[in-house]
Design a protein around this motif. Structure first.
Motif, PDB file in Angstrom:
ATOM      1  N   SER A  46     -59.742  -6.289  33.743  1.00  0.00           N
ATOM      2  CA  SER A  46     -59.036  -5.951  34.912  1.00  0.00           C
ATOM      3  C   SER A  46     -58.361  -7.097  35.349  1.00  0.00           C
ATOM      4  CB  SER A  46     -60.199  -5.810  36.068  1.00  0.00           C
ATOM      5  OG  SER A  46     -60.742  -4.602  35.672  1.00  0.00           O
ATOM      6  N   ASP A 161     -56.800   1.206  34.849  1.00  0.00           N
ATOM      7  CA  ASP A 161     -57.947   0.593  34.953  1.00  0.00           C
ATOM      8  C   ASP A 161     -59.248   1.475  35.053  1.00  0.00           C
ATOM      9  OD1 ASP A 161     -59.940  -1.345  34.895  1.00  0.00           O
ATOM     10  OD2 ASP A 161     -59.053  -2.395  36.584  1.00  0.00           O
ATOM     11  N   GLU A 162     -60.041   1.525  33.794  1.00  0.00           N
ATOM     12  CA  GLU A 162     -61.104   2.525  33.652  1.00  0.00           C
ATOM     13  C   GLU A 162     -60.928   3.817  34.330  1.00  0.00           C
ATOM     14  OE1 GLU A 162     -64.690   0.825  33.212  1.00  0.00           O
ATOM     15  OE2 GLU A 162     -64.007  -1.312  33.117  1.00  0.00           O
TER      16      GLU A 162
HETATM   17 MG   LIG Z   1     -62.687  -4.286  35.438  1.00  0.00          MG
END
Ligand SMILES: [Mg+2]
Ligand SMILES: Nc1ncnc2c1ncn2[C@@H]1O[C@H](COP(=O)(O)OP(=O)(O)OP(=O)(O)O)[C@@H](O)[C@H]1O
Lengths: 368, 265
Positions: A46, A161-162
């Motif tokens: 991240s 992000d995910e």
């Molecule tokens: Mg992360």
């Protein structure tokens, strides 16, 4: 059209106080490419995205977008599309207002905003929900809206992000399909997809970058990373749950090698730098381990546990008298049937197929 | 609930009703009754009258009520602006400066109102800061006393808010000012309304500092009530209290409707 890569990170480091969240990351993502950033929790994935988006200012290094140095540019001047893990939809706006936010911020004409919002909502299949509040949407629907919102501004770079981590397994499968379709429709969009799910990375990415402890440990084409991982960490992360210690008997010039595991000799593909070492590890996926009744040849082992997983049985095994310096060697196998095998605690014979990747052992070579 | 058996649960409920009834409901009920009592010698009032309430909503009493309402409105508006601004400005900052500012902003919460009153009296009794004897000193006292509550309400809400929302807004091309106006402030609206309500209620009931500071032309309702009860005019004091409660309730209901509307979107 510039020929410069879409994203270039040059020695980018990010420190939070005394903690280094990202250490000297060098990474280039070409235009139209999808890169998966893979790694365990806390490895700095991240943080790397945040450096690209401008959410954090790198302590070191430069960030370039299409050849332009944007290190000192605030996020609102970078024009990057971002989808975060929890979607972060604006709860006080309708779906359509969420999607139109970026265009309003750019002071686009109203008619154009309306048109573009309809277009991207259509793209993600959410046209029917334009007037809903984000609160009235399911997780998968929220995710689509978040993607539509990011795409509305026609970003050259899309950072994910995910985006799928909050979804259940079935929905995740479906959304991977959606993302693939979306990518096919936007061939010029560069995508960086953070995930810690290897199957997601393999399905979506052209290239995979593996991170660990704030560092990039490996990067390469997805297929190559899967088939011939260069490090144990990558191998383990991409699903080769078994890293078996082997002795290198012979290395040929064409990327092949002969190795010995216990009394068994097999062929392997050299995938990391061996540097003439005699010890290495063989990355073997659980599905490729053969488990047979004792006395059928193969490596003697003991069956420690068996779990029924629906499609497959997952077996935990221990190799007898394993090759590696008195260390116990555990093997995980996945087999379709346990017919003919002894009960837990019994003895079995293992086979390992030819052609598994041979990776240099990370532990220092013992002097012999 | 942490208590499982039916009996123990009923015991708890009864206990709660009794305690709550005795220390909260009963005094309020008595005041409500006293406000309309012609006389009260036995267990119940001897006859009802509207005279006290009429007196409490006219003349001097009405003036006091208006003073209280103005004071509370100004103090709560001021504290929401100032406390909200401080909360937004300090949000996201860490370290020593943050702790210092936090401590200073919370200080009046820990200091008794009498101390605040006395402090202002001493500080503002000499030129060039001669505010003693003016309504301003009352307003300042109220502002100082309610500010910590506004600040902490807004600040707690901002801490709970999803930090990614503002970042995503910025990524979409919104300037910091635009993010503030179109995202952060609207999202904080329920907290701002809650903090206004809290400030309003606290200011309407403030007595400790006001009684040390008020000039003759700026007498708040609680000061009037205190004077009435001090004189032994308990029925009149009760009637004024009912007015005070009514006014506070109206203000809170108005702010609450803002809050629910903001939260529903
Ligand atoms: Mg992360
Ligand atoms: N704002 C912050 N302040 C201090 N430390 C932070 C902050 N954000 C991240 N870190 C630290 O930096 C490291 C990398 O965090 P990062 O969020 O990049 O990890 P990640 O790979 O995205 O992990 P995950 O898969 O759990 O999301 C972690 O050790 C984390 O504790």
């Amino acid at each position: 059209m510039s020929a410069a890569p879409a994203i270039q990170l040059r020695g980018v480091g990010v420190d939070y106080g005394r903690k280094t969240a990202l250490a000297d990351l060098d990474l280039t993502v070409e235009r139209g490419e999808t890169l998966a950033l893979l790694g365990p929790s806390g490895s700095g994935k991240s943080t790397a995205l945040k450096a690209v988006a401008g959410f954090v200012r790198p302590s070191r290094g430069r960030v370039l977008l299409e050849g332009r140095d944007v290190t000192d540019l605030p996020p609102h001047q970078r024009g990057i599309g971002v989808v975060v893990q929890n979607y972060a939809l604006f709860p006080h706006m309708s779906v359509a207002a969420n999607v139109g936010f970026g265009l309003r911020a750019r002071r686009a004409p109203r008619a154009e905003i309306r048109e573009r919002v309809a277009e991207v909502l259509d793209l993600v299949g959410m046209s029917a929900f334009a007037d809903r509040s984000p609160r009235q949407l399911s997780g998968g629907q929220q995710q689509r809206v978040a993607i539509a919102r990011a795409l509305a501004i026609r970003p050259a770079v899309l950072l994910l992000d995910e985006p799928l981590s909050a979804l259940d397994a079935a929905l995740r499968e479906e959304m991977v399909g959606e993302l693939l379709r979306l990518r096919a429709e936007l061939p010029d969009t560069t995508i960086v997809h953070v995930t810690h799910d290897q199957s997601e990375a393999l399905a979506l990415a052209h290239r995979i970058a593996v991170m660990r402890d704030a560092r990039l440990v490996d990067v390469g084409p997805a297929r190559e990373m899967y088939r011939t991982p260069r490090t144990e960490f990558t191998a383990a992360f991409l699903g080769a749950a078994n890293l078996l210690p082997v002795e290198v008997v012979e290395v040929d010039g064409e990327g092949g090698a002969t190795v010995r595991l216990g009394d068994a000799i097999m062929r392997a593909r050299v995938s990391g730098e061996l540097d003439g070492r005699r010890r290495a590890v063989l990355g073997v996926r659980p599905q490729r381990v053969g488990v047979h009744a004792e006395g059928t040849g193969g490596l003697p082992a003991r069956l420690l546990a068996a779990q029924w997983r629906g499609e497959v049985f997952r077996l935990d095994l221990r190799l007898d008298g394993a090759a590696h310096s008195g260390q116990e060697v555990r093997v995980r196998a996945e087999v379709a049937s346990i017919e003919g095998l002894p009960p837990v605690g019994g003895r079995v014979a293992l086979t390992v197929p030819d052609g598994c990747p041979l990776i240099a052992d990370a532990s220092p070579e013992e002097e012999t | 609930m942490l208590v499982w058996t039916r009996t123990s649960r009923s015991v708890l409920v009864v206990l709660f009703v009794v305690v709550f009834g005795v220390i909260v409901v009963a005094p309020l009920a008595v005041i409500g009754l006293a406000a309309v009592a012609a006389s009260w010698r036995g267990v119940l009032p001897g006859g009802l009258t509207g005279a006290h309430l009429a007196a409490a909503t006219g003349g001097d009493a009405l003036a006091s009520a208006l003073v209280s309402v103005q004071t509370a409105l100004i103090a709560s508006a001021g504290s929401v602006l100032l406390g909200g601004w401080a909360a937004f400005a300090l949000h996201g900052s860490r370290g020593r400066i943050r702790r210092l500012a936090d401590g200073l902003l919370h200080l009046p919460m820990a200091v008794p109102s009498v101390v605040v009153g006395l402090g202002l009296l001493v500080a503002f009794s000499h030129p060039p800061l001669l505010l003693n004897g003016t309504r301003w000193i009352v307003l300042i006292a109220h502002l100082v006393l309610v500010l910590p509550f506004s600040y902490s309400t807004v600040s707690a809400a901002l801490e709970r808010a999803d930090p990614d929302i503002a970042l995503v807004a910025a990524c979409l091309g919104a300037s910091p000012a635009r993010v503030l106006l179109t995202v952060r402030l609207p999202l904080a609206l329920p907290a701002l309304a809650a903090s206004a309500g809290l400030a309003l209620a606290l200011s309407m009931g403030e007595l400790g500092a006001t009684i040390m500071l008020y000039p003759p032309d700026w007498r708040t309702l609680p000061v009037g009530i205190f004077a009435q009860s001090d004189r032994g005019a308990l029925f009149a004091a009760s009637a004024s209290t009912v007015v005070l409660l009514g006014l506070t309730l109206v203000g809170l209901l108005a702010l609450n409707s803002v809050r629910t509307r903001a939260a529903e979107r």
